[in-house]
Design an enzyme around this catalytic site. Structure first.
Site, PDB file in Angstrom:
ATOM      1  N   ALA A 112       0.930  -1.233  -0.058  1.00 58.47           N
ATOM      2  CA  ALA A 112       0.133  -0.022  -0.147  1.00 58.47           C
ATOM      3  C   ALA A 112       1.388   1.256   0.353  1.00 58.47           C
ATOM      4  O   ALA A 112       1.203   0.911   0.401  1.00 58.47           O
ATOM      5  CB  ALA A 112      -0.767  -0.243   0.745  1.00 58.47           C
ATOM      6  N   GLY A 149       0.255   0.929  -3.297  1.00 56.48           N
ATOM      7  CA  GLY A 149       0.277   0.424  -4.477  1.00 56.48           C
ATOM      8  C   GLY A 149       0.845   1.768  -6.027  1.00 56.48           C
ATOM      9  O   GLY A 149       0.714   0.352  -6.844  1.00 56.48           O
ATOM     10  N   LYS A 202       4.444   0.923  -6.490  1.00 62.97           N
ATOM     11  CA  LYS A 202       5.571   0.093  -7.039  1.00 62.97           C
ATOM     12  C   LYS A 202       4.380  -0.876  -7.359  1.00 62.97           C
ATOM     13  O   LYS A 202       5.008  -1.829  -7.774  1.00 62.97           O
ATOM     14  CB  LYS A 202       6.509  -0.040  -5.667  1.00 62.97           C
ATOM     15  N   ASP A 222       9.284  -2.779   0.623  1.00 60.70           N
ATOM     16  CA  ASP A 222       9.571  -2.087   0.499  1.00 60.70           C
ATOM     17  C   ASP A 222       8.637  -1.898   2.394  1.00 60.70           C
ATOM     18  O   ASP A 222       7.664  -1.481   2.346  1.00 60.70           O
ATOM     19  CB  ASP A 222       9.320  -0.617   0.015  1.00 60.70           C
ATOM     20  N   CYS A 253      12.502   3.994   3.343  1.00 54.21           N
ATOM     21  CA  CYS A 253      12.457   5.935   2.624  1.00 54.21           C
ATOM     22  C   CYS A 253      13.223   6.332   3.946  1.00 54.21           C
ATOM     23  O   CYS A 253      12.889   7.129   4.680  1.00 54.21           O
ATOM     24  CB  CYS A 253      11.642   6.646   2.430  1.00 54.21           C
TER      25      CYS A 253
END
Length: 534
Positions: free
Chosen positions: A115, A117, A119, A182, A235
């Site tokens: 989520a 979405g 990627k 991620d 990140c």
């Protein structure tokens, strides 16, 4: 905004960066950059530039072939092309992990923490309709945006799940060719983009985030096939969430190794010396390999802060994996050949149905093609054959060029085309069991918005195209009923087809939703409320 950064954060960054610290801090005074990524399931980047009012004003993002920088005032979310799924608005650095994943048509791919979405849609564009994408997120509320973004992009070969990684690992053990993790993180790299992340950073500690990441990464490792590729990304700048996580995995899983990333575009190497205690148990060669991971620093690139590591699992990938689907989408750039179906679309679907498939449950069971739906009413309840209802709709409303493949699944009245070769999803929380094509009802079938977005205009028997700068497309996107000239409705195939029925509404040739032509000039608007222009 550097004055608003937490002291604990700036103190740590000064210790890590040394003489680069001042340059790093000055990046927080620079304006943030904005990016969009063109959806190759719909069109190529150059074609988009030729039809978009933004086309002349954008600049390429060097690490993303379909990515472009745009100026702050452009507002791409307020253009009909956004509603046609022609692009996804995405921070430029966030496009890097999927580029590193090296996805090709036919792969089985897992986006584990997917989520909202962005990627997943990037992965789907690289699959080009061949293979399977499993998009998962453990936060139920976030899967709503995830499913919608996948549907907006016109993805046909995705399954959306709402599960903890630990629940997926036994079902998909060594099943995926590519996995993207991620990972949820402390978000230090997003401070410039979103100042609310500063408060989140102070609330959710680095220690808490790194503790969450460890089991996620290990569950992901269990699901990667030999010879497969796993990309771990965050990140954040925190070494505890980056190099240390990779070091721990390498120490625990000797069949995994770092695949070095080329340090180009201003990307910088990872730091083995930052792995701390986690790196002490590694052999010298393993420790040195952490320099092959990559850091995206805001003072070296036009983008926010990211980290990524590409890992491969030793062994040989199977020569033949799943019975991969042939590509469903024909793109301008690839000119992928599509299966042509003689006769109507329903015939192809019935042929696909014979291949079978397995179901899943989310508070109930998904059934294979032929499942029934019971509708109560006056007198005896009526049993509706859901698959037959879908076939009937396809016969009447979709053209012979429609190449929908997959195992037909029903969940209640909802019909899905699930990518072939999926393991049983029994016991998992399934948000979308495949491409959601519509709902079966008594004497009718209601096509879904997801079906409209996944079609090409030529795959519908009736279509109606409005220019993206026309008042009609804005009125349609706002949910209004339209009055149209019947001569503007294009009939695909047999010109004797009746004008009455479902019409695929398009802008500049790309679908945005359904309308229903009543035969007297009125086009009833079938666009769901949640998809309308706001």
């Amino acid at each position: 905004m550097s004055g608003y950064l937490p002291i604990a954060f700036t103190t740590k960054m000064k210790s890590l960066l040394g003489e680069e610290f001042d340059r790093f801090m000055s990046s927080y005074e620079d304006p943030r950059v904005y990016g969009i990524r063109i959806n190759r399931l719909k069109l190529g980047a150059e074609e988009w530039r030729s039809i978009s009012p933004m086309g002349e004003a954008v600049r390429p993002i060097p690490w993303a072939p379909e990515g472009f920088y745009y100026e702050e005032g452009a507002r791409p979310g307020k253009h009909p092309h956004y509603h046609a799924g022609l692009y996804y608005i995405q921070e430029p650095s966030a496009m890097a992990p999927v580029e590193l994943l090296d996805v090709h048509p036919g792969h089985r791919v897992l986006d584990l923490c997917a989520a909202p979405g962005g990627k997943s849609t990037q992965i789907a564009a690289k699959l080009q309709g061949a293979g399977v994408l499993v998009s998962n997120d453990n936060a139920r509320e976030r899967t709503k945006a995830l499913a919608k973004n996948i549907e907006l992009a016109g993805v046909r070969n995705a399954v959306v799940l709402n599960e903890e990684p630990s629940a997926l690992a036994p079902v998909f053990r060594e099943w995926f060719d590519r996995i993207l993790v991620d990972a949820p993180c402390s978000g230090e790299g997003m401070f410039r983009k979103d100042e609310s992340m500063i408060a989140e950073w102070e609330k959710h500690s680095i220690e808490r985030c790194s503790a969450m990441q460890r089991p996620i990464l290990r569950d992901a490792a269990a699901m990667l096939a030999p010879g497969g590729v796993l990309v771990y990304s965050t990140c954040t700048f925190s070494p505890e969430e980056n190099e240390a996580q990779i070091a721990e995995l390498l120490a625990e899983y000797p069949d995994f190794e770092v695949k070095p990333v080329r340090h180009q575009f201003g990307w910088k190497p990872g730091h083995p010396e930052w792995a701390g205690e986690a790196g002490e148990g590694l052999a010298a060669e393993q420790s040195a390999s952490l320099a092959g991971t990559v850091r995206l620093w805001p003072h070296h690139i036009e983008g926010e802060g990211h980290y990524a590591a590409v890992l491969t699992r030793k062994g040989t990938a199977p020569a033949e994996g799943m019975p991969y689907n042939e590509p469903l989408i024909q793109t301008v750039e690839d000119n992928v050949k599509r299966k042509k179906v003689k006769g109507n679309a329903g015939a192809a679907l019935r042929a696909a149905e014979k291949k079978g498939g397995r179901g899943a449950k989310d508070g109930g069971k998904l059934q294979r093609a032929g499942g029934s739906v019971r509708h109560s009413g006056k007198g005896q309840p009526e049993v509706v054959d859901a698959a037959a209802s879908w076939h009937s709709f396809a016969d009447q409303e979709l053209s012979g060029s429609f190449a929908g493949t997959g195992s037909i699944q029903s969940f209640g009245s909802r019909i899905y085309l699930q990518p072939e070769g999926m393991p049983s999803l029994d016991g998992l929380h399934v948000v979308r069991a495949g491409w959601y094509v519509g709902e079966a009802g008594r004497n009718r079938f209601e096509p879904s918005q997801a079906l409209a977005m996944g079609l090409r205009h030529s795959e519908a028997v009736r279509s109606l195209d409005f220019a993206s700068d026309s008042p009609e497309i804005i009125r349609y996107l706002k949910g209004e009923t339209l009055f149209v000239d019947a001569h503007n409705i294009k009939i695909e195939g047999n010109p004797a087809q009746p004008l009455k029925g479902y019409v695929l509404v398009c802008t500049d040739g790309y679908p945005v939703g359904w309308g229903k032509y009543t035969g007297d000039g009125m086009l009833k608007n079938e666009l769901p409320a949640g998809w309308r222009w706001m």
